[in-house]
Design a protein around this motif. Structure first.
Motif, PDB file in Angstrom:
ATOM      1  N   THR A   7      31.011  39.727  33.097  1.00 23.86           N
ATOM      2  CA  THR A   7      30.674  40.800  34.035  1.00 23.86           C
ATOM      3  C   THR A   7      29.176  41.046  34.062  1.00 23.86           C
ATOM      4  O   THR A   7      28.583  41.236  35.127  1.00 23.86           O
ATOM      5  CB  THR A   7      31.438  42.075  33.649  1.00 23.86           C
ATOM      6  N   GLY A  57      35.958  39.119  32.068  1.00 22.60           N
ATOM      7  CA  GLY A  57      35.444  39.836  33.234  1.00 22.60           C
ATOM      8  C   GLY A  57      35.449  38.984  34.489  1.00 22.60           C
ATOM      9  O   GLY A  57      35.654  39.500  35.592  1.00 22.60           O
ATOM     10  N   LEU A  88      37.603  39.749  37.743  1.00 19.01           N
ATOM     11  CA  LEU A  88      36.971  39.907  39.054  1.00 19.01           C
ATOM     12  C   LEU A  88      37.674  39.042  40.094  1.00 19.01           C
ATOM     13  O   LEU A  88      37.825  39.450  41.251  1.00 19.01           O
ATOM     14  CB  LEU A  88      35.483  39.542  38.981  1.00 19.01           C
TER      15      LEU A  88
END
Length: 405
Positions: free
Chosen positions: A171, A340, A344
């Motif tokens: 992320t 992450g 996503l």
């Protein structure tokens, strides 16, 4: 935010994934949307005497089916996963292998550990078998192997680096690439995360922390008892909106905000203030109020304290009625530095299909986790704006905001 940065809108034009659901972003989304767990009996190269016998490993992965023979000796599985995911992302974005590169293309890949398989195999060979390490062990195990290999593969000559912040690595990598594009330091980026950490030594270490479940991962649910270790990669092609439209590309979504903070509190225990401030910064970056958020993909590890802390942080930001929340870690496992990115991928697909994936294995509400966890079944609902959270050991927090174009 400056006027110039406000003009440089950033979009995602391609994404690729390797996960416990298999090779491809589509199988990952199908599993997440359908609530199909990809956690299976543990498979390791050497006998494993530990207590935990499950993991979310990539099934039947043959790197020779995807990578050139001359490249394979340089690639630990985490680099192999990143290459396969990046190739898929480039194809979806409509780029040929060398068309995406150049001095204005950045490569940022997050990883918690890097070449864990190489480290484990080399250590075992040295201490248990008396074998000399392979000549290419170091190029395989360094965390920067993934981004530099991608840079060479695609001719990307802009800022290129690995980012290691444990569970927030992917992320943060995507967020920092986003900031580079927004600030005008690059025009496109190859960004994401990769991890191949299911090894004998790693499993032993995670068992010692007492955070792994022996059976079912149940985020936000009463009777939850821990996470399941996973692996994989997710890679995204980020471009400025103007550049994408100029070449006739169709963006998947807009990446509109990013926040990152540090708790500065404890090596293992999470804090409420740091994650809450992170989400607020991400919304501020996107120019959005909390009320604009329709769906949130949580960090949701299913460890007792972390789910409570994240729930309290969400309520600190959104008030008594946070947006519907799901954790997809019971589907793809906790892939550490890749998590992450995998999440996503799921979040973007939720936005595009207007379906929030479920938090599976949910038994009953925990009164200390006062959120709507979308229990057990996917929910058809309007989603214009979505958040994806990653909160790591050491108190490193990262949040991304995506929205429909």
């Amino acid at each position: 935010m400056t006027t110039e940065s406000a003009r440089r809108r950033v979009v995602v034009t391609g994404m690729g994934a390797v996960s416990a659901a298999g090779v491809g972003a589509a199988p990952l989304w199908a599993a997440a949307k359908g609530g199909v767990s990809c956690i299976r009996p543990l498979k390791l190269a050497r006998p494993y005497p530990g207590r935990i016998k499950i993991a979310a490993q990539v099934p039947d992965f043959d790197p020779a089916a995807y990578l050139e023979p001359e490249l394979l000796p340089y690639c630990d599985p985490f680099t192999q996963f990143s290459i396969v995911a990046a190739d898929e992302a480039l194809a979806q974005a409509g780029f040929g292998r060398k068309e995406v590169g150049g001095p204005r293309t950045a490569v940022v890949i997050g990883t918690g550990i890097g070449g864990a398989t190489t480290i484990d195999d080399t250590s075992y060979g040295e201490y248990a078998e008396g074998k000399r390490p392979d000549t290419l062990s170091v190029p395989r195990l360094i965390p920067s192997a993934a981004p530099t290999t991608l840079g060479m593969r695609y001719g990307a000559k802009g800022p290129t680096f690995a980012l290691a912040s444990a569970c927030s690595s992917a992320t943060q990598a995507i967020g920092e690439a986003f900031e580079m594009l927004r600030a005008g330091r690059a025009d496109r980026a190859i960004a994401g995360g990769a991890e191949a950490c299911v090894t004998n030594g790693s499993m032993r270490a995670w068992e010692a922390l007492r955070v792994l479940t022996p059976d079912l991962c149940r985020p936000f649910s009463a009777r939850r008892n821990g996470m399941t270790l996973g692996e994989g990669a997710a890679v995204f092609i980020l471009e400025t909106l103007d550049a994408a439209l100029a070449r006739g590309a169709t963006p998947l979504c807009e990446l509109s905000g990013y926040g990152t903070t540090s708790d500065a509190f404890d090596p293992l225990r999470a804090d409420v203030e740091g994650p809450a401030r992170c989400m607020r910064l991400a919304l501020e970056s996107a120019g959005l109020a909390p009320a604009a958020v329709d769906y949130l993909n949580a960090h949701g590890t299913a460890t007792y304290a972390n789910d409570i802390t994240e729930s309290e942080a969400m309520r600190a930001v959104f008030g008594d009625r946070p947006p519907p929340v799901s954790s997809t870690k019971p589907i793809h496992g906790h892939a550490l530095g890749a998590s992450g990115g995998l999440e996503l991928t799921v979040t973007i697909n939720a936005l595009r299909e207007q379906i929030a994936p479920p938090t599976i294995n949910f038994v009953e509400p925990d009164p200390k986790c006062r959120v709507d966890p979308i229990p057990n079944e996917a929910r058809k609902m309007p989603i214009r704006v979505a958040l994806s959270n990653s909160f790591a050991f050491g108190g490193v927090n990262a949040t991304l905001v995506v929205q429909a174009i």
